[in-house]
Design a protein around this motif. Structure first.
Motif, short mmCIF file in Angstrom:
data_model
loop_
_atom_site.label_atom_id
_atom_site.label_comp_id
_atom_site.label_asym_id
_atom_site.label_seq_id
_atom_site.Cartn_x
_atom_site.Cartn_y
_atom_site.Cartn_z
N PHE A 1 127.64 -51.47 60.46
CA PHE A 1 127.23 -52.85 60.80
C PHE A 1 125.83 -52.86 61.40
O PHE A 1 125.01 -53.71 61.09
N HIS A 2 125.59 -51.90 62.27
CA HIS A 2 124.30 -51.83 62.95
C HIS A 2 123.18 -51.66 61.93
O HIS A 2 122.18 -52.37 61.96
N GLU B 1 123.28 -52.33 58.68
CA GLU B 1 123.19 -53.49 57.81
C GLU B 1 122.46 -54.64 58.52
O GLU B 1 121.58 -55.28 57.95
N ASP B 2 122.85 -54.88 59.76
CA ASP B 2 122.25 -55.98 60.52
C ASP B 2 120.74 -55.82 60.63
O ASP B 2 119.99 -56.79 60.56
N LYS B 3 120.30 -54.59 60.82
CA LYS B 3 118.87 -54.36 61.04
C LYS B 3 118.04 -54.60 59.80
O LYS B 3 116.83 -54.81 59.87
N LYS C 1 118.02 -57.13 57.73
CA LYS C 1 117.60 -58.49 57.41
C LYS C 1 116.73 -59.06 58.53
O LYS C 1 116.89 -58.70 59.69
N TYR D 1 119.40 -64.86 59.65
CA TYR D 1 120.54 -65.22 60.51
C TYR D 1 120.43 -66.67 60.97
O TYR D 1 121.43 -67.38 61.05
N ASP E 1 122.58 -64.02 66.81
CA ASP E 1 123.43 -62.83 66.66
C ASP E 1 124.88 -63.16 66.35
O ASP E 1 125.64 -62.29 65.96
N THR F 1 125.69 -61.96 62.96
CA THR F 1 125.51 -60.55 62.57
C THR F 1 126.89 -59.94 62.41
O THR F 1 127.87 -60.42 62.97
N GLN F 2 126.94 -58.88 61.64
CA GLN F 2 128.23 -58.23 61.39
C GLN F 2 128.77 -57.61 62.68
O GLN F 2 129.97 -57.57 62.91
N TYR G 1 118.85 -56.75 69.08
CA TYR G 1 118.29 -57.05 67.76
C TYR G 1 116.98 -57.83 67.88
O TYR G 1 116.03 -57.58 67.13
#
Lengths: 693, 294
Positions: A330-331, A333-335, A337, A342, A396, A399-400, A416
């Motif tokens: 998840f970390h 993936e989130d980074k 985009k 978001y 956030d 975010t996943q 983030y």
């Protein structure tokens, strides 16, 4: 009369850990209460509990109720005899009902009427015969959630498996949910066996032989000692979270602490993610080195002994590895985009059906924050920081990582935001705007975070009130009470030169503009004021301020709550002093005089003064008013207070020389105006009439 | 123990405890609970003891066969006993022993977990069972099913077959599990995992799915109105699956979501009520059987 110890243990399928402690005390309190009510003397009350049992041992329980002699009132004397002078039906019925002979009845006067009385003597019943009634006490235990099982209609926290009930060496009769009392109990689910307990004295020792530590305090200590041993042997630091310790204590009957390892690569994840995975999801204790840095280890507490510990370690490591792998995914993936990705997604997340999406909420927060910026006269740098922070404060949520770990909202936002290149201050505000998250939590440290926190919370509170969501009793699904307390704490701590009413009205303006107020604005405003009043009362109480003092300062507008608190503190601190008591007499005297006067009064006309004392009082009034009007910060409140305390000297002389109720109408009205004016200034500090001094 | 033997062992064991061993239901569903052998049969006073394997589809968990733990379709071993026997926990623990998990060699816990299925208007209280920290089973005492009070209460035990197997076989990746004779989970399911994921997230025709939802809903309603509970319920399951497909694709906004869940729930409640009435009219035949046994 002889005495025996008594033991009651209710065996259950595993209770929710969070219910155990309360249920244990309920059982012991209610049983002790039952003995008192039934006039059965007893000694010590010793509560026990594990996930599978609630128990209480009571020492030296008398084997018989105490005898009771009561004087009971029957019918009035005038209807106690018939025409022939014999006992009437009413009197005979009373005697029969109480089980006494009519010749033992006597008369006594109560409030000028004579009544028939009887002395009733009740011989105590044997305890053994009364004990089966304890089923009611068990049935009346209260749990946050109850269930049915099998074909029972009875509801309890979890199915009842056995009832161990001993009075001395005897087993009194007792039946709950089809389970009958016995002297049997069961040891640890896997390590122990079914055993019979001879007498209460053998409890809880006999259970220990069956791998059950029945006393939660002992269990907790055992866990703490084991954690300390691991800590010392491995030269770690294992911070003990009390909530977790309490929960773990109620998840096991026989604790054995052990530790496992995870790959060092996971240490690249934010520590909060690691800690949440371990603590919240797995009930593990995270491990630090002596310098306080997170280490790739965890400590968990097994419900069992040391045998086959390697299996348990291996299994737990496997579970944590899978969890951390997920988090790592998840970390990463989130980074990938950008932040705008978001922000756009927020448009599809509903905040509340009637109040729009999270994006809508963010839009409103920006306006509220802008309004606060103006009210607080903040500079343009702060203004632009606030606006940026407001725009991104909720990103956030989509975010996943936050989807998977909702408790990390804000925390991940800050991390983030920094990664995405936001200014440190702005990133910090994303986290701070959730503060305070719980009672006693830190408040936002920065102005930006504080403005955002207040804006977000007021947006939720006002929005909910506007559509009729008002907390009642235990119903507060949006945690509005906590949020209101948060707003008040921030206002108090930051000492913002802004009145609560101003903030509420500004927030209401926004909702009105957007046509999101379903209910009448004035009604909503009044409900909000009432709501904040109660919240503020609680905060003042928590500071140890007495009820009467709170009532004295909470009479009118809430205004600036930091100043309100200061007024309450000044009164509370000085209440005991002699000078205060003297001043209070004078202050309430003025308040009482003006209270009886008609509404409305004109300007005070110094030209109509007849004596010097009036002039002196007028000057005093002007200077009080001046002090009051000049209040900017809590220190100014002290100056105003000091001035008010000078009143007795001035007013006593005034009353010695001046009749407010003068014959001349003009003079009288002028003096009344004087009283009214002075009274208004006094009330702006407090309604001294409320004080009990 | 391979996965097939694990299933066979559980079937044998629960059969010995008096459960009918049934087969999976042939309509797509998200969980074994939705099988009419659980959902409908747990309604009303008739005793019911059943065990079966349920392939359960969770479109949102599809990962193209690339994730070691998440699957579009996983398997549940489902046991339902009504009324819940007094020794149900012991029966369950014994079943673990049968598949090679000796409680004395592990740390087994019953951790509070309250279950709720909004689309079924069903809820229950119970635990997730932890094996050395890993959740391997959902253990629930039904309190409500289809909006009706569960009376008597059914105990539902749902084993996560892949989870358990990965523990027993000591595998990190679900696709490495042995099903039987060296044949792996990968051999059997990788292709379908990939295709279903691709279909769900990339290929499925959203408009068609929305249309299907409406058609299925209408047909469910029509069947139920004609007192045809089982055909009606099949269409409820179809609605639910189509909804899950749309949800996984992100085609349903959060606001709409509540609405769709409400529509499925409404149908499920109608089925539950109709089923109860039907059984009542029949005089709860299985109840009589039970009484004769006594």
């Amino acid at each position: 009369m002889s005495k025996h110890d008594l033991l009651l243990e209710i065996g259950l399928e595993e209770m929710p850990a969070r219910f155990v402690t309360d249920a244990m005390y309920q059982l012991s309190d209610k049983i002790a209460g039952w003995f008192s009510e039934n006039r059965i003397p007893f000694g010590d009350v010793l509560p026990y509990s594990t996930p599978r049992r609630l128990a209480v041992k009571i020492t030296e329980v008398a084997d018989k109720q105490e005898d009771q002699e009561e004087e009971l009132r029957g019918p009035a004397k005038k209807i106690a005899f018939d025409d022939e002078g014999n006992w009437s039906k009413a009197a005979l019925g009373f005697a029969r009902g109480q089980g006494v002979n009519p010749e033992d009845l006597f008369f006594k006067e109560v409030k000028n009427t004579e009544y028939v009385f009887a002395n009733k003597f009740t011989t105590g019943i044997s305890t053994m015969d009364l004990l089966p009634q304890l089923d009611k006490v068990i049935q009346n235990l209260h749990f946050p959630k109850n269930m049915r099982w099998g074909d029972q209609d009875f509801k309890f926290v979890r199915p009842i498996k056995w009832i161990l009930f001993l009075y001395g060496a005897e087993v009194p009769k007792l039946e709950v949910a089809g389970v009958r009392s016995d002297r049997k109990t069961y040891g640890h689910r896997f390590l122990g066996e079914e055993i019979e307990i001879e007498s209460p004295e053998r409890y809880p020792t006999d259970l220990l032989g069956q791998f059950v530590i029945a006393d939660p305090k002992e269990r907790k200590e055992a866990i703490q000692n084991q954690l300390e041993n691991i800590q010392d042997e491995e030269r770690w630091k294992i911070p003990i979270d009390n909530g977790l310790l309490e929960e773990v204590t109620n998840l096991v009957e026989y604790p054995t602490a052990l530790y496992g390892k995870f790959d060092e690569e996971f240490l690249e994840l934010p520590p909060e993610v690691l800690i949440t995975s371990m603590r919240e999801h797995q009930r593990y204790f995270p491990v630090q080195n002596k310098e306080g840095e997170l280490q790739p280890y965890f400590v968990t507490v097994r419900n069992g002994d040391h045998n086959h510990l390697a299996n348990v370690v291996k299994g737990n490591e496997k579970v944590l590895r899978a969890r951390l792998k997920d988090a790592q995914f998840f970390h990463n993936e989130d980074k990938k985009k950008p932040i705008d990705h978001y922000l756009n997604k927020l448009e599809s997340i509903v905040f509340h059906e009637e109040l729009g999406t999270i994006a809508d909420k963010v839009g409103r927060i920006k306006i509220h924050a802008e309004n606060s910026t103006e009210l607080l006269h903040l500079d343009s740098d702060s203004r632009s920081s606030i606006q940026r922070a407001a725009s991104i404060c909720k990103f956030d949520l989509v975010t996943q990582m936050v989807y998977e770990f909702p408790e990390l909202q804000g925390v991940m936002g800050e991390k983030y935001a920094k990664l995405f290149g936001e200014d440190e201050l702005i990133a910090a505000a994303v986290n701070e705007h959730y503060q305070p998250r719980f009672a006693g939590d830190a408040l936002p440290g920065t102005v930006v975070g504080s403005v955002l926190s207040v804006s977000d919370k007021l947006d939720t509170i006002v929005g909910c009130f506007g559509i009729g969501i008002i907390p009642t009793g235990s119903q507060d699904p949006y945690a509005l009470r906590r949020q209101a307390a948060g707003v008040l704490q921030i206002l108090i701590q930051k000492g913002w030169p802004v009145e609560l009413e101003q903030l509420l009205n500004a927030t209401l303006d926004v909702y009105e503009d957007k046509q999101l107020l379903k209910n009448d604005r004035l009604d909503v405003f009044n409900q909000l004021i009432e709501f904040f009043n109660v919240r503020l009362k609680t905060i003042l109480q928590d500071q140890g301020i007495r009820y009467d003092v709170i009532d004295a300062v909470l009479t009118g507008e809430l205004g600036r709550v930091d100043l309100l608190l200061k007024r309450a503190e000044l009164i509370a601190e000085n209440l005991k002093h002699h000078y205060f008591k003297v001043a209070n007499v004078s202050l309430t005297r003025v308040l009482n005089i003006s209270k009886n006067l008609d509404e409305g009064f004109g300007e005070i006309n110094p030209g109509l003064f007849e004596n010097d004392e009036e002039k002196v009082l007028y000057e005093f009034y002007l200077s009080c008013k001046g002090q009051s009007d000049a209040i900017q910060q809590p220190e100014d409140v002290t100056l105003f207070y000091d001035k008010l305390m000078e009143l007795p000297e001035v007013i006593d002389r005034y009353f010695d020389h001046t009749m407010v109720n003068a014959d001349d109408e003009g003079i009288r009205e002028n003096r009344q105006a004087q009283m009214k004016g002075l009274s208004e200034v006094i009330r702006s500090f407090a309604d001294f009439n409320q004080l009990v001094v | 123990m391979n996965l097939q033997n694990m299933i066979l062992t559980l079937q044998r064991y629960w059969s010995d405890q008096g459960c009918f061993v049934m087969q999976a239901y042939d309509v797509e569903k998200g969980a074994g609970t939705m099988n009419p052998m659980t959902f409908l049969r747990s309604i009303g006073p008739e005793p019911w003891n059943v065990a079966y394997v349920e392939p359960s589809r969770r479109p949102v968990d599809g990962r193209y066969g690339e994730n070691p733990n998440r699957l579009y379709q996983h398997h549940q071993f489902q046991v339902v006993m009504k009324p819940s026997p007094d020794n149900i926990q012991e029966l369950y623990l014994q079943s673990l022993k049968e598949i090679g998990i000796d409680a004395n060699e592990h740390d087994i816990r019953f951790v509070e977990d309250n279950w709720e299925a909004p689309t079924l208007s069903a809820s229950g209280l119970g635990w997730e069972v932890w094996l050395d920290g890993m959740e391997i089973t959902q253990f629930t005492y039904f309190q409500q099913v289809g909006g009706l009070d569960a009376k008597p209460v059914s105990a539902e035990i749902t084993y996560g077959i892949e989870r358990l197997a990965s523990y027993i076989q000591d595998k990190e990746n679900v696709f490495d599990l042995e099903w039987h004779s060296g044949i792996t989970y990968h051999d059997l399911y990788y292709q379908s995992e990939y295709e279903h994921s691709k279909y769900t997230f990339e290929v499925s025709d959203t408009d068609m799915l929305f249309t299907l939802f409406n058609i299925y809903e209408k047909e469910a309603m029509r069947a139920i109105e004609d007192q045809l509970v089982f055909p009606g319920y099949d269409y409820v399951l179809k609605c639910s699956h189509v909804f899950n497909q749309l949800d996984a694709k992100g085609a349903i906004s959060v606001t709409e979501r509540t609405g769709y869940i409400g529509r499925v729930r409404n149908l499920a409640r109608k089925c539950a009520n109709a089923y109860y009435e039907q059984r009542e009219q029949l005089g709860f035949p299985m109840l009589k059987g039970a009484k004769i046994d006594e």
